[in-house]
Design an enzyme around this catalytic site. Structure first.
Site, PDB file in Angstrom:
ATOM      1  N   ARG A 209       0.841  -1.209   0.000  1.00 36.48           N
ATOM      2  CA  ARG A 209       0.000   0.000   0.000  1.00 36.48           C
ATOM      3  C   ARG A 209       0.869   1.248   0.000  1.00 36.48           C
ATOM      4  O   ARG A 209       0.563   2.217  -0.700  1.00 36.48           O
ATOM      5  CB  ARG A 209      -0.934   0.004   1.227  1.00 36.48           C
ATOM      6  N   PHE A 233     -10.449  -6.605  -6.818  1.00 36.37           N
ATOM      7  CA  PHE A 233     -10.572  -7.321  -5.532  1.00 36.37           C
ATOM      8  C   PHE A 233     -10.247  -6.335  -4.404  1.00 36.37           C
ATOM      9  O   PHE A 233      -9.395  -6.588  -3.550  1.00 36.37           O
ATOM     10  CB  PHE A 233      -9.618  -8.531  -5.474  1.00 36.37           C
ATOM     11  N   SER A 256     -16.722  -8.218  -5.740  1.00 35.20           N
ATOM     12  CA  SER A 256     -18.019  -8.872  -5.922  1.00 35.20           C
ATOM     13  C   SER A 256     -18.871  -8.774  -4.656  1.00 35.20           C
ATOM     14  O   SER A 256     -20.024  -9.203  -4.655  1.00 35.20           O
ATOM     15  CB  SER A 256     -17.815 -10.339  -6.315  1.00 35.20           C
ATOM     16  N   ASP A 305      -5.241  -8.110  -6.597  1.00 35.10           N
ATOM     17  CA  ASP A 305      -4.940  -8.750  -5.304  1.00 35.10           C
ATOM     18  C   ASP A 305      -6.084  -9.689  -4.947  1.00 35.10           C
ATOM     19  O   ASP A 305      -6.885  -9.404  -4.056  1.00 35.10           O
ATOM     20  CB  ASP A 305      -4.735  -7.680  -4.224  1.00 35.10           C
ATOM     21  N   CYS A 345      -1.756 -14.800  -2.760  1.00 36.38           N
ATOM     22  CA  CYS A 345      -1.596 -15.136  -1.343  1.00 36.38           C
ATOM     23  C   CYS A 345      -1.793 -16.635  -1.131  1.00 36.38           C
ATOM     24  O   CYS A 345      -2.058 -17.080  -0.020  1.00 36.38           O
ATOM     25  CB  CYS A 345      -2.544 -14.315  -0.473  1.00 36.38           C
TER      26      CYS A 345
HETATM   27  N1  SAH Z   1      -6.975  -6.273  -1.958  1.00 36.28           N
HETATM   28  C1  SAH Z   1      -7.664  -6.350  -0.690  1.00 36.28           C
HETATM   29  C2  SAH Z   1      -7.803  -7.779  -0.224  1.00 36.28           C
HETATM   30  C3  SAH Z   1      -8.475  -8.678  -1.214  1.00 36.28           C
HETATM   31  S1  SAH Z   1      -9.400  -9.936  -0.455  1.00 36.28           S
HETATM   32  C4  SAH Z   1      -6.973  -5.462   0.327  1.00 36.28           C
HETATM   33  O1  SAH Z   1      -5.851  -5.029   0.085  1.00 36.28           O
HETATM   34  O2  SAH Z   1      -7.544  -5.210   1.382  1.00 36.28           O
HETATM   35  C5  SAH Z   1     -10.242 -10.583  -1.801  1.00 36.28           C
HETATM   36  C6  SAH Z   1     -11.476  -9.836  -2.209  1.00 36.28           C
HETATM   37  O3  SAH Z   1     -11.876 -10.360  -3.456  1.00 36.28           O
HETATM   38  C7  SAH Z   1     -12.679  -9.980  -1.304  1.00 36.28           C
HETATM   39  O4  SAH Z   1     -13.130  -8.714  -0.921  1.00 36.28           O
HETATM   40  C8  SAH Z   1     -13.739 -10.702  -2.136  1.00 36.28           C
HETATM   41  O5  SAH Z   1     -15.052 -10.198  -1.925  1.00 36.28           O
HETATM   42  C9  SAH Z   1     -13.296 -10.387  -3.532  1.00 36.28           C
HETATM   43  N2  SAH Z   1     -13.607 -11.359  -4.584  1.00 36.28           N
HETATM   44  C10 SAH Z   1     -13.479 -12.698  -4.553  1.00 36.28           C
HETATM   45  N3  SAH Z   1     -13.748 -13.225  -5.773  1.00 36.28           N
HETATM   46  C11 SAH Z   1     -14.064 -12.180  -6.590  1.00 36.28           C
HETATM   47  C12 SAH Z   1     -14.415 -12.068  -7.965  1.00 36.28           C
HETATM   48  N4  SAH Z   1     -14.477 -13.138  -8.749  1.00 36.28           N
HETATM   49  N5  SAH Z   1     -14.652 -10.846  -8.462  1.00 36.28           N
HETATM   50  C13 SAH Z   1     -14.586  -9.741  -7.672  1.00 36.28           C
HETATM   51  N6  SAH Z   1     -14.235  -9.789  -6.382  1.00 36.28           N
HETATM   52  C14 SAH Z   1     -13.991 -10.994  -5.830  1.00 36.28           C
END
Ligand code: SAH
Length: 402
Positions: A209, A233, A256, A305, A345
């Site tokens: 970040r 994400f 999502s 991510d 991750c």
């Molecule tokens: N980048 C974030 C952490 C990501 S956690 C940070 O730095 O805080 C993963 C996220 O992906 C979750 O919020 C989940 O709701 C979302 N997610 C999972 N599958 C998804 C998809 N196919 N499309 C969009 N979002 C998705």
């Protein structure tokens, strides 16, 4: 004290101070040990190897506390471990009040995760050994941190493998507020420790970040305008807020989960960022990336991510295809000179494999790219050199070349 006797040859990993004893390595026990009880691990010919916590149902039959025969695993031993772990994070406090205080095996406390958000501590007891010492650990954490609250989020599926019930409850002190405010590198984040992912926030992305914030600042300096970024994400907006703080002109955040987006939006307001700079989109990233491309949209920076695509080695091939897909489609949206932050991750995907997958996406996207940096967990998620499994988070910072 019960001895856990290993099969011949199975002492090797312990002699290298790797902290796990698999069920397949165990020859026999000299008595009946309770869940979490401390046992003495010995080789087939009776040599001392380690003190460990016994777990009767897990394939990780025991996890080591200590490889030193003279150590006694008592209250004072736990007090010192916790004190040392908390002290090691002290230098980070000038940047953030969202910290991982204890990172399991790396801190010599296998299965224990402890994060702190302002004056609230959140725990995850993920092994029989730390579960058996839960009350003691809670008391020690209160003492070491001076926090007002300990909330236990021992609700990860990994508990089942240890034969432990899932639990999510107040452990010490006052009920935490719905959103605890954490401040990291000058950015405010609301954290919901009750229902948020993991312990509420992705503490492990602090360094990435900060890089995002710096990249946005640098872009403005070099180009005389703010960048346009896409954060895929986005969860509660971690990267989006860092980019906005750094001066990005527009950040499109995709997830999502509408709940996550609502929190991300509230977080943007919490920092006073203008609403027209922050767009939030509830979509599946896989389809949305294609939609953006069809619409001819471009970005100066794309962040990918995603959640853990592979939970074990059986899922690696399918996960690799998913990583390849988003990376290819993410790269296709970049302006010339654009940048990609891409992460995995999944512990089951190695640093080398991830690099290969991203290289494949670069090739298929017909771009030329440099990796100008690598990402990983911060100093509060250290990699214990005798325990390579601790390295789950990896990422690449790519720069698309002309
Ligand atoms: N980048 C974030 C952490 C990501 S956690 C940070 O730095 O805080 C993963 C996220 O992906 C979750 O919020 C989940 O709701 C979302 N997610 C999972 N599958 C998804 C998809 N196919 N499309 C969009 N979002 C998705």
């Amino acid at each position: 004290m019960i001895d856990l006797i290993l099969k011949k040859g199975k002492e090797r990993s312990l002699l290298r101070r790797h902290p796990w004893v698999f069920d397949t390595a165990v020859q026999r026990l000299t008595g009946k040990a309770a869940s979490g009880e401390t046992v003495r691990v010995v080789s087939h010919d009776g040599r001392f190897l380690a003190w460990a916590a016994f777990s009767p149902v897990s394939t990780l039959r025991a996890r080591c506390w200590s490889f030193d025969e003279t150590e006694v695993i008592d209250d004072a031993w736990f007090a010192k471990k916790i004190h040392d772990a908390v002290a090691a994070r002290e230098p980070l406090r000038e940047r953030s009040n969202a910290l991982r205080l204890i990172f399991g095996e790396a801190d010599g406390l296998p299965g224990l995760i402890v994060d702190q958000y302002a004056d609230c501590v959140v725990t995850q007891f993920q092994s029989a050994g730390v579960e058996a010492h839960r009350e003691l650990i809670a008391d020690l954490l209160m003492k070491e941190t001076g926090c007002r609250t300990i909330f236990d989020r021992s609700d990860a599926a990994t508990r089942k493998r240890e034969g432990l019930e899932m639990r999510s409850e107040l452990l010490r002190g006052e009920e935490p507020p719905e959103a605890i405010e954490a401040v990291e590198d000058g950015v405010r984040y609301g954290v919901d420790v009750r229902i948020g992912h993991k312990t509420g926030f992705y503490v492990d992305q602090r360094e990435s970040r900060l890089t995002a914030q710096k990249v946005a600042e640098e872009f403005r300096r070099v180009h005389g305008r703010g960048m346009r970024a896409l954060n895929c994400f986005c969860y509660t907006g971690g990267f989006s807020l860092a980019l906005l703080k750094g001066g990005a002109a527009e950040v499109v955040s995709v997830d999502s989960s509408q709940d996550a987006l609502d929190m991300a939006k509230a977080n943007a307001e919490r920092n006073g960022f203008e609403a027209n700079r922050a767009k939030f989109v509830c979509e599946d990233v896989f389809t949305y990336l294609r939609k953006l491309r069809d619409a001819g949209e471009t970005f100066d920076l794309v962040i990918l991510d995603p959640p853990k695509f592979a939970s074990n080695h059986h899922q690696v091939d399918r996960a690799a295809r998913a990583y390849k897909d988003i990376n290819l489609n993410g790269l296709r949206l970049l302006t010339p000179g654009g940048q990609l932050f891409t992460f995995s991750c999944s512990g089951a995907i190695s640093v080398e494999l991830f690099q290969k997958i991203v290289a494949g996406a670069v090739f298929d996207a017909h771009v030329n790219a440099w990796a100008v940096g690598r990402f990983g967990g911060g100093a509060d998620h250290p990699l214990l050199m005798t325990y390579p499994e601790g390295e789950y988070l990896k990422g690449l910072h790519l720069l698309v070349r002309p």
